[in-house]
Write an enzyme that holds these catalytic residues in place. Structure first.
Site, short mmCIF file in Angstrom:
data_model
loop_
_atom_site.label_atom_id
_atom_site.label_comp_id
_atom_site.label_asym_id
_atom_site.label_seq_id
_atom_site.Cartn_x
_atom_site.Cartn_y
_atom_site.Cartn_z
N ASP A 67 0.20 10.94 2.82
CA ASP A 67 0.75 10.39 4.07
C ASP A 67 2.26 10.55 4.16
OD1 ASP A 67 1.22 8.58 2.04
OD2 ASP A 67 -0.10 7.04 2.84
N ASN A 136 -4.21 -4.72 1.64
CA ASN A 136 -5.23 -4.90 2.68
C ASN A 136 -6.41 -3.93 2.51
OD1 ASN A 136 -4.11 -2.49 3.42
ND2 ASN A 136 -3.34 -3.18 5.41
N HIS A 138 -6.09 -0.63 2.16
CA HIS A 138 -5.89 0.73 2.70
C HIS A 138 -5.84 1.77 1.59
CE1 HIS A 138 -1.15 0.46 2.82
NE2 HIS A 138 -1.57 0.83 1.65
N GLU A 143 -5.66 2.23 7.56
CA GLU A 143 -5.56 0.77 7.63
C GLU A 143 -6.90 0.16 8.02
OE1 GLU A 143 -2.94 -0.28 6.27
OE2 GLU A 143 -1.22 -0.38 7.63
P1 PGA Z 1 1.73 0.47 -4.42
O1 PGA Z 1 1.08 0.91 -3.05
O2 PGA Z 1 1.38 1.53 -5.43
O3 PGA Z 1 3.20 0.43 -4.14
O4 PGA Z 1 1.15 -0.85 -4.79
C1 PGA Z 1 -0.26 1.28 -3.00
C2 PGA Z 1 -0.67 1.53 -1.58
O5 PGA Z 1 -0.18 0.83 -0.67
O6 PGA Z 1 -1.48 2.43 -1.35
#
Ligand code: PGA
Length: 238
Positions: A67, A136, A138, A143
């Site tokens: 992304d 959440n 994702h 999302e």
């Molecule tokens: P993080 O993010 O590795 O910073 O916990 C993971 C994500 O949001 O996919």
């Protein structure tokens, strides 16, 4: 599903790096799907170390990141292209042209997303997709919503994600509210998926994703249907 329980972030990073390195050793022109965020940084460091020691060769490896923030150019310090350059690409012998991150500042997001999916297909699909998981649920920036969106697409970020990532931006106005994300199709079409989860705060959502109902309200729950999923998790905060 194969699940690997580790006791520290160092061990999580080492185990993840070993799986990625083994994949590259098996197939030198491996297509890797890569993730940003704090979780994969240790694995990237380990891979870079092995590369610099001459133990691992990225010269034929191709990569597709999950992304990018909409509106950010690749040289913006908060862009995911910048993150990847800093934490991995500039540290290893990968050819710049073999690295792909959606172009956040493109004029036409739908064309960019369609091109991204075509490029993944033209590369033969993803051999190994590395994923983190959001609070959440994702994956990439898919999302929680009422349906799984299959192709790569532009997505509005949820309040939860905006809050989780606000620490990286000096002011709220500078934080993009949308992103381009690989859709569920290219992720699920990857031949193998490696999901990494670090820390106690991720455990409730990880359990929901892996053992709860498969629902677009918890996007990572779709991974239950993948035939070759490996999960590495550390429930401690060390
Ligand atoms: P993080 O993010 O590795 O910073 O916990 C993971 C994500 O949001 O996919």
């Amino acid at each position: 599903m194969r699940s690997i329980h580790v006791k520290s972030y160092a061990q999580l990073s080492f185990e993840a790096a070993k799986i990625i390195a083994a994949q590259i050793a098996l197939k030198q022109d491996t297509v890797l799907g890569l993730a940003t965020g704090s979780t994969p940084v240790g694995a990237y460091q380990q891979l870079a170390e092995w590369n610099q020691q001459g133990k691992l060769d990225f010269s034929q490896v191709r990569t597709f990141n999950l992304d990018e923030y909409r509106g950010l150019a690749g040289d913006h310090p908060q862009s995911y292209r910048y993150f990847m350059q800093k934490h991995l690409f500039s540290q290893i012998n990968i050819l710049p042209g073999n690295t792909h991150v959606p172009q956040g500042d493109c004029a036409d997001a739908s064309a960019e997303c369609a091109n991204y999916d075509s490029s993944i297909l033209a590369a033969g699909g993803i051999d190994l997709q590395l994923l983190g998981i959001g609070h959440n649920g994702h994956i990439g920036f898919n999302e929680p919503s009422n349906c799984f969106v299959l192709p790569t697409h532009e997505v509005a970020l949820t309040q939860r994600t905006l809050e989780a990532n606000s620490r990286f931006f000096d002011a709220a106005e500078q934080q993009p509210r949308s992103a381009l994300t690989m859709g569920i199709a290219p992720i699920m079409q990857a031949k193998r998926i490696l999901l990494i989860s670090q820390g106690s705060e991720k455990m409730p959502i990880l359990e929901k994703a892996l053992y709860g109902p498969v629902t677009p309200e918890v996007p990572a729950s779709i991974l239950q249907l993948h035939p070759n999923l490996t999960v590495i998790y550390n429930e401690s905060d060390c």
